[in-house]
Design an enzyme around this catalytic site. Sequence first.
Site, mmCIF file in Angstrom:
data_model
loop_
_atom_site.group_PDB
_atom_site.id
_atom_site.type_symbol
_atom_site.label_atom_id
_atom_site.label_comp_id
_atom_site.label_asym_id
_atom_site.label_seq_id
_atom_site.Cartn_x
_atom_site.Cartn_y
_atom_site.Cartn_z
ATOM 1 C CG ASN A 147 47.207 23.647 103.684
ATOM 2 O OD1 ASN A 147 47.980 24.492 104.131
ATOM 3 N ND2 ASN A 147 47.501 22.353 103.681
ATOM 4 N NE ARG A 148 46.943 21.270 97.998
ATOM 5 C CZ ARG A 148 46.743 20.639 99.134
ATOM 6 N NH1 ARG A 148 46.780 21.321 100.278
ATOM 7 N NH2 ARG A 148 46.529 19.336 99.177
ATOM 8 C CG HIS A 157 45.724 19.861 108.005
ATOM 9 N ND1 HIS A 157 44.996 20.323 106.935
ATOM 10 C CD2 HIS A 157 46.687 20.787 108.224
ATOM 11 C CE1 HIS A 157 45.508 21.464 106.506
ATOM 12 N NE2 HIS A 157 46.542 21.771 107.279
ATOM 13 C CD GLU A 159 46.743 15.685 107.157
ATOM 14 O OE1 GLU A 159 45.608 15.577 107.673
ATOM 15 O OE2 GLU A 159 46.974 16.358 106.136
ATOM 16 C CE1 TYR A 216 49.307 15.925 100.881
ATOM 17 C CE2 TYR A 216 49.435 13.739 101.850
ATOM 18 C CZ TYR A 216 49.071 15.066 101.932
ATOM 19 O OH TYR A 216 48.495 15.554 103.067
ATOM 20 N NE ARG A 275 40.722 20.350 100.441
ATOM 21 C CZ ARG A 275 41.771 19.661 100.862
ATOM 22 N NH1 ARG A 275 41.591 18.635 101.674
ATOM 23 N NH2 ARG A 275 43.003 19.979 100.483
ATOM 24 C CG HIS A 335 41.615 21.585 104.716
ATOM 25 N ND1 HIS A 335 42.671 20.723 104.546
ATOM 26 C CD2 HIS A 335 41.715 22.507 103.722
ATOM 27 C CE1 HIS A 335 43.380 21.109 103.496
ATOM 28 N NE2 HIS A 335 42.818 22.187 102.982
ATOM 29 C CB ALA A 336 35.311 23.739 106.655
ATOM 30 N NE ARG A 337 37.139 17.147 103.578
ATOM 31 C CZ ARG A 337 37.007 16.745 102.307
ATOM 32 N NH1 ARG A 337 35.818 16.666 101.771
ATOM 33 N NH2 ARG A 337 38.050 16.416 101.590
ATOM 34 C CD GLU A 338 41.354 18.585 107.416
ATOM 35 O OE1 GLU A 338 42.184 19.201 108.118
ATOM 36 O OE2 GLU A 338 41.541 18.325 106.213
ATOM 37 C CE1 TYR A 382 41.824 9.140 106.241
ATOM 38 C CE2 TYR A 382 40.503 11.050 105.701
ATOM 39 C CZ TYR A 382 40.990 9.801 105.359
ATOM 40 O OH TYR A 382 40.652 9.238 104.153
#
Length: 423
Positions: A246-247, A302, A379, A356, A230, A172-175, A304
């Site tokens: 990641n899906r 990942h 995370e 989840y 993301r 995920h790009a923003r992490e 957060y």
Amino acid sequence: MKSVFILCLVIATGLAAKVHYDNFQVLRIFPTEERWKQDLERVLGGEFDIWRETKERIDIMVGPKVVKKLTDMLKRRNIDYDVMVEDIQSLIDQERPSAKINIGGGGSDFDYNVYHTYGEIMTWVTDFASANKGLVTEVEVGESTEGRIIKALRIGSQSSNNPGIYFQGGIHAREWISPATMINLARKLVEEYGSDDTATKILDAYDLYIIPTMNVDGYVYTHTNDRMWRKNRKNYGTACTGVDMNRNYPTGFGGKGASSNPCSETYHGPKNISEVEMEAVTTFFLDLVADGQDFHLFIDFHAYGQLWLFPWGYSRTAPIVNDYNDLSNGANAAAAALKSVHGTEYFVGNSARDMYPAGGASEDWGYDKLKAKYSYIIELRDEGRHGFLLPEKFIEPTGDETYAGMKNLFQTLLDDPNPIQKS
């Protein structure tokens, strides 16, 4: 939903248009019922971005035009909420106070405590491997949608008979804390090889593969255009760009927690392994398995939330995996070792049942296809005060405590008389 509503305040910067998030907020919502989420789309018209969701709370980013609509709706339904972030743009501005451009090599001149660009990370991979020949090898795993190279490090004594460990960052790009932590884990392991018993034994017994940043196009885009991006950068001829990789894994593909809507942040793509990045990475590792290399540990890092999760993630009603106790015990021991460094607490549990569901996610692929007995999603920091925008000052403590957790998990692996999945 962010793909729809980030056409907000855009400031031209050279040839690129950079998205700004002035007065965007993150609200932490404590829902008392499931039905209220159905009203989000109707009330907010798609102008929201779910940052993090658990059974107890949901963090949602909203723009200044709709924040009152959301809070009014919550008040009408008597749903409690907290404002976690008052102004997203202020956090973005604080995230990189150093504003350093430090391409420096893999040696003493590389600053491990700043966030680096894609180009800097790729240079580091090359230089770090060159500086540690005999222990570290640079590997080109494949290319991205936009033609960028996805690189990995192979770390270990490189015996042809060693089993494998695979660490993955930046899907995920923003992490940003994920690639930074991958870099620091590699550095610490190599530095301690020959002097620390666990580090030496694990690198003598295993080949450790580390991909610092898998979603290379998205990561570049977070630096040049949109810090909160993301997904990857693939467009299938729709109004919105990007697939949540990641899906996009095959196990549980299309299940709950993934979306068929190309404008959703959890868009799973037109089919499993549809993305060239996914095909390259999964093929690389499954080819190693086909050639006889067993994998005993897989972790996808990942941010957060400070979570340590294991399969199954695709459904709350999925059967308990045969290795549940070992997965749980290994994670709990590692989380305790992590906590001993700075007091940071991690929640440990089953992905779907305890947190989840997420169909088509990596930890399920790691267990189901890679056949790693120990397969996790971690995370990293924090719990929401900064969310995806963790300031640079937290890179070092995050790296230190994560390394402590990894060493404990490595010892678990070394002590396990049968680190193969139970049939």
